[in-house]
Design an enzyme around this catalytic site. Structure first.
Site, short mmCIF file in Angstrom:
data_model
loop_
_atom_site.label_atom_id
_atom_site.label_comp_id
_atom_site.label_asym_id
_atom_site.label_seq_id
_atom_site.Cartn_x
_atom_site.Cartn_y
_atom_site.Cartn_z
N GLY A 249 16.99 -16.09 -76.18
CA GLY A 249 16.63 -15.25 -77.47
C GLY A 249 17.05 -13.88 -77.65
N ARG B 17 22.35 -20.65 -75.75
CA ARG B 17 21.68 -21.32 -74.62
C ARG B 17 22.60 -22.44 -74.45
NH1 ARG B 17 16.39 -19.51 -75.28
NH2 ARG B 17 15.83 -19.38 -77.27
N ASP C 234 13.76 -14.80 -68.35
CA ASP C 234 13.90 -15.53 -67.30
C ASP C 234 14.64 -16.58 -67.03
OD1 ASP C 234 12.35 -16.94 -68.84
OD2 ASP C 234 10.66 -17.23 -67.58
N THR D 173 13.66 -9.21 -74.29
CA THR D 173 12.90 -10.32 -74.79
C THR D 173 11.76 -9.79 -75.28
OG1 THR D 173 11.31 -12.13 -74.58
CG2 THR D 173 11.81 -10.79 -72.68
N ASP E 108 8.96 -10.95 -75.82
CA ASP E 108 7.38 -11.39 -75.31
C ASP E 108 6.92 -10.41 -74.50
OD1 ASP E 108 7.50 -13.67 -77.07
OD2 ASP E 108 8.60 -14.62 -75.85
N ASP F 226 7.13 -10.95 -71.42
CA ASP F 226 6.49 -11.65 -70.22
C ASP F 226 7.36 -11.87 -68.93
OD1 ASP F 226 8.91 -12.58 -71.30
OD2 ASP F 226 7.98 -14.77 -71.60
N ARG G 24 3.95 -17.87 -76.99
CA ARG G 24 3.62 -19.41 -76.61
C ARG G 24 2.80 -19.31 -75.14
NH1 ARG G 24 8.63 -21.30 -78.21
NH2 ARG G 24 8.31 -21.91 -80.51
P1 ATP Z 1 13.87 -16.21 -73.82
O1 ATP Z 1 13.07 -17.46 -73.16
O2 ATP Z 1 13.38 -14.86 -73.94
O3 ATP Z 1 14.68 -16.90 -75.16
P2 ATP Z 1 15.70 -16.83 -71.87
O4 ATP Z 1 16.71 -15.97 -70.99
O5 ATP Z 1 14.36 -17.26 -70.84
O6 ATP Z 1 15.50 -16.00 -72.98
P3 ATP Z 1 16.70 -19.61 -71.79
O7 ATP Z 1 16.91 -20.43 -72.90
O8 ATP Z 1 15.64 -19.94 -70.93
O9 ATP Z 1 16.41 -18.08 -72.32
O10 ATP Z 1 17.90 -19.43 -70.77
C1 ATP Z 1 19.18 -18.97 -71.37
C2 ATP Z 1 20.27 -19.58 -70.68
O11 ATP Z 1 20.24 -19.49 -69.13
C3 ATP Z 1 20.34 -21.27 -70.78
O12 ATP Z 1 20.84 -21.73 -71.87
C4 ATP Z 1 21.41 -21.62 -69.71
O13 ATP Z 1 22.61 -21.66 -69.99
C5 ATP Z 1 20.75 -20.56 -68.55
N1 ATP Z 1 19.85 -20.86 -67.69
C6 ATP Z 1 18.61 -21.31 -67.81
N2 ATP Z 1 17.85 -21.71 -66.87
C7 ATP Z 1 18.78 -22.24 -65.96
C8 ATP Z 1 18.97 -23.00 -64.41
N3 ATP Z 1 18.00 -23.33 -64.17
N4 ATP Z 1 20.22 -23.07 -64.00
C9 ATP Z 1 21.28 -22.55 -64.72
N5 ATP Z 1 21.26 -22.02 -65.85
C10 ATP Z 1 20.31 -21.53 -66.31
#
Ligand code: ATP
Length: 328
Positions: free
Chosen positions: A15, A76, A107, A130, A132, A134, A176
């Site tokens: 995000g 993503r 994360d 982010t 949040d 978090d 959330r």
């Molecule tokens: P937010 O939750 O604040 O929107 P985020 O970084 O947590 O941000 P996610 O959609 O959870 O967002 O993760 C972003 C990208 O990171 C995913 O689309 C994926 O490409 C990669 N990713 C997440 N988890 C994994 C994993 N376990 N293994 C490999 N790549 C991952």
């Protein structure tokens, strides 16, 4: 300082949050200052797999410090979750002679970076971006402060109309799993009650509090509700519940939604992002890897990605108490 790293990739993932551009700018300018090359990777891991790269010099990030969103776009990527996807990403990075990357995200993005580092021994550093707030290992994430200011500004406006009509407003804000936005913005905007995922206030207490405030002569009330609050009711169900039990109230609902992610970053977020970008590049050049830049006691810190991913942030109990006292 290690001389091995000559080219650093930078991207935003997951995000978006206000201040990501300021972080990109900082990484790019720090690379220029250190006389190493920098490459922007578009659309996060998606662009890494497709080889969507663009060289970035100091001038390529002119006039972006004040802009919300991310000039590198975010995405993503399901494919990056697979070994085959990550192999493609690695091939592209090598083809482009990129020696390390800085990932700006949450994360999930850090989990991807950590796995990539383990599989390919590829140097990675994370910057928490982010709204949040978090992420374990930092008191503030890039974007949180701006989101708070946005929420407070909107609630101030809602209050104007609420007090003109003696209304009660339920305002739903993002969160959330964590209530940092709700709690901080709620206190800042003078909310009557704040419902967060970490504490189960209970519906009885909410009703009591609203009855008390009516009796004490308050002309309007604002209740801030985090998306994941523990009452088991969403804001629309809460409205119905209160109207049923305290019919004297004229209740309205406002769901703030994605506006919380947008807008020009606050000065705080711009400064934070600028500091974190410098630290991220310096850490890579010092041979460090699989760490997240954070800020604690106004000092920049480095926390292992594994801890940042697995750890949980705690809600500020003192702020809950302040909120309780303020709603007297
Ligand atoms: P937010 O939750 O604040 O929107 P985020 O970084 O947590 O941000 P996610 O959609 O959870 O967002 O993760 C972003 C990208 O990171 C995913 O689309 C994926 O490409 C990669 N990713 C997440 N988890 C994994 C994993 N376990 N293994 C490999 N790549 C991952």
């Amino acid at each position: 300082m290690s001389t091995e790293i000559k080219k650093i990739g930078v991207f935003t993932s997951g995000g978006d949050s206000p201040g990501m551009n300021a972080a990109i700018r900082s990484v790019v300018r720090t690379c220029a200052y250190m006389k190493i090359e920098c490459v922007g990777i578009y659309r996060g891991y998606e662009g890494m797999i497709e080889g969507d790269f663009k060289p970035m010099d100091a001038r390529s990030v002119n006039n972006i410090i004040n802009k919300g969103g991310t000039i590198l776009k975010s995405a993503r990527s399901l494919e990056f979750r697979t070994p085959e996807g990550r192999a493609k990403a690695y091939e592209n990075l090598k083809k482009e002679s990129i020696d390390a990357f800085v990932v700006i995200g949450g994360d999930g993005s850090f989990t991807g970076a950590m796995i990539f580092n383990q599989e390919y021994n590829f140097p990675v550093i994370g910057i928490p971006g982010t709204i949040d707030n978090d992420i374990y290992g930092t008191t503030y994430t890039v974007g949180f402060d701006t989101a708070l200011n946005t929420v407070v500004e909107v609630i101030d406006k809602i209050r104007d109309t609420a007090s003109s009509h003696n209304r009660l407003f339920f305002v739903e804000v993002m969160g959330r799993d964590v209530g940092h936005i709700a709690l901080n913005a709620g206190v800042g905007a003078g909310a009557e009650e704040i419902l967060i995922p970490e504490e189960n206030l209970g519906l009885d207490r909410l009703l009591e509090s609203l009855k008390r405030s009516k009796q004490s002569g308050k002309s309007s009330s604002i209740v801030v509700v985090a998306e994941g609050d523990k009452t088991g009711k969403n804001v629309f169900e809460l409205k119905e519940y209160v109207e049923e039990h305290i019919p004297i109230y004229d209740v309205r609902v406002s769901v703030l939604g994605h506006m919380q992610r947008g807008g020009s970053p606050s000065c705080f977020d711009r400064v934070l992002a600028s500091r974190m970008g410098v630290k991220a590049v310096e850490a890579l050049l010092e041979g460090k890897t699989s760490l997240m830049v954070g800020i604690q006691d106004n000092k920049l810190t480095l926390t292992p990605l594994i801890k940042a991913i697995k750890g949980h942030t705690k809600i500020d109990k003192e702020l809950i108490r302040v909120s309780d006292i303020m709603s007297t």
